[in-house]
Design a protein around this motif. Sequence first.
Motif, PDB file in Angstrom:
ATOM      1  N   ASP A 234      -4.674  -6.272  -8.105  1.00 20.81           N
ATOM      2  CA  ASP A 234      -4.576  -5.117  -7.221  1.00 20.81           C
ATOM      3  C   ASP A 234      -3.432  -4.181  -7.591  1.00 20.81           C
ATOM      4  O   ASP A 234      -2.379  -4.603  -8.053  1.00 20.81           O
ATOM      5  N   ASP A 236      -1.502  -0.980  -5.501  1.00 19.79           N
ATOM      6  CA  ASP A 236      -1.452  -0.473  -4.126  1.00 19.79           C
ATOM      7  C   ASP A 236      -1.807   1.017  -4.116  1.00 19.79           C
ATOM      8  O   ASP A 236      -0.939   1.878  -4.067  1.00 19.79           O
ATOM      9  N   THR A 273      -4.598  -4.606   0.225  1.00 17.08           N
ATOM     10  CA  THR A 273      -3.712  -5.756   0.080  1.00 17.08           C
ATOM     11  C   THR A 273      -4.139  -6.882   0.999  1.00 17.08           C
ATOM     12  O   THR A 273      -4.840  -6.682   1.990  1.00 17.08           O
ATOM     13  N   SER A 282       4.863  -8.808   4.995  1.00 18.89           N
ATOM     14  CA  SER A 282       3.723  -8.039   5.491  1.00 18.89           C
ATOM     15  C   SER A 282       4.066  -7.321   6.786  1.00 18.89           C
ATOM     16  O   SER A 282       3.630  -6.199   7.027  1.00 18.89           O
TER      17      SER A 282
END
Length: 326
Positions: A234, A236, A273, A282
Amino acid sequence: GLYFPRKEYTENVYIDQPAGTPLLRIHALKDSHGEVAHFRLCQIVIISRARSHENHWFQIKEKTGLLYLSKSLDREDFNMLSGNWMPLSKVVLHVFLSSHPFQEKECDSTTRAMVSLSFINATAPACSSLTARQLCFTEMDLSFHIKENKPPGTFHQLQLPSVHHLCQNLSISYKLLAAEGMPFRYNENTTSVSVTQRLDREERERYELIAKCIVREGFRETQVEVPFLVNVLDEDDSPPFLPNGTDTADAVVEYNRKEGTVLATLTVYDADTTPIYPLENSRRKYTGTIITDDPWISETFRVEHIFDEIHFSPNGSQVRGTQHEY
């Protein structure tokens, strides 16, 4: 910058294999167009994680990533590297990657891959003694990690350089079995596998293919199939979004409510995410705040943040994401 599609490689090394024997090929993928990969082998070998020794036996071609024996590994070398005639010893090398030519003795690139070599106290086996599985594939899983939004490129070669060098009288061919439309291409002439377009993790996170090998010896034919997996890493790059575009929640507050009573909820999705651990990382990424000048409101109400991993299904494939609930 440039990166390795896998962080660890493994191969076997035998006594008296001649200098020049190819062992394995390491690949790199680009972060941007125009980059050129340069490989460098750090001239220290780590022996069974206990001690190290200057490397006199292995070298890598700077422009192709082909790791090979630069010196025949004789009995004396084997004794020194394996540690008093151990039947099997592990030796670790580090391969470094750069977009520019390495300077002499330069060995400090942050981008590196580990090569784990098993030193076997025997001469290389005859091709006739190897199974079709050993002729076709190493013990490594064919599992790769490709970053999303990066240029296409070659990331693996199915043909084993060591076996091809040793068993030239055998016919070994490959196929890559994939569903129609998958963004990968197999080149029969070079046995290399390439990603043909930029990948998007929010569209698909994992690709499952099959590598098929056919070994022909005279009239005899043997086929071997193994999983070939590509995971998309991934970046962002996608903003969070609100289900149904709803960014407002109304709350009716009655008297005599107990502390902890939930008055309203607001949900935010993030397909980009998954929950980060430790969880506080987080929680800090998205914060919930009551905007007010009234101290009584600040003292009386609070926003709580709960989040869980969820799955989205774009184009019929599952992609992990996060649901934030306030």
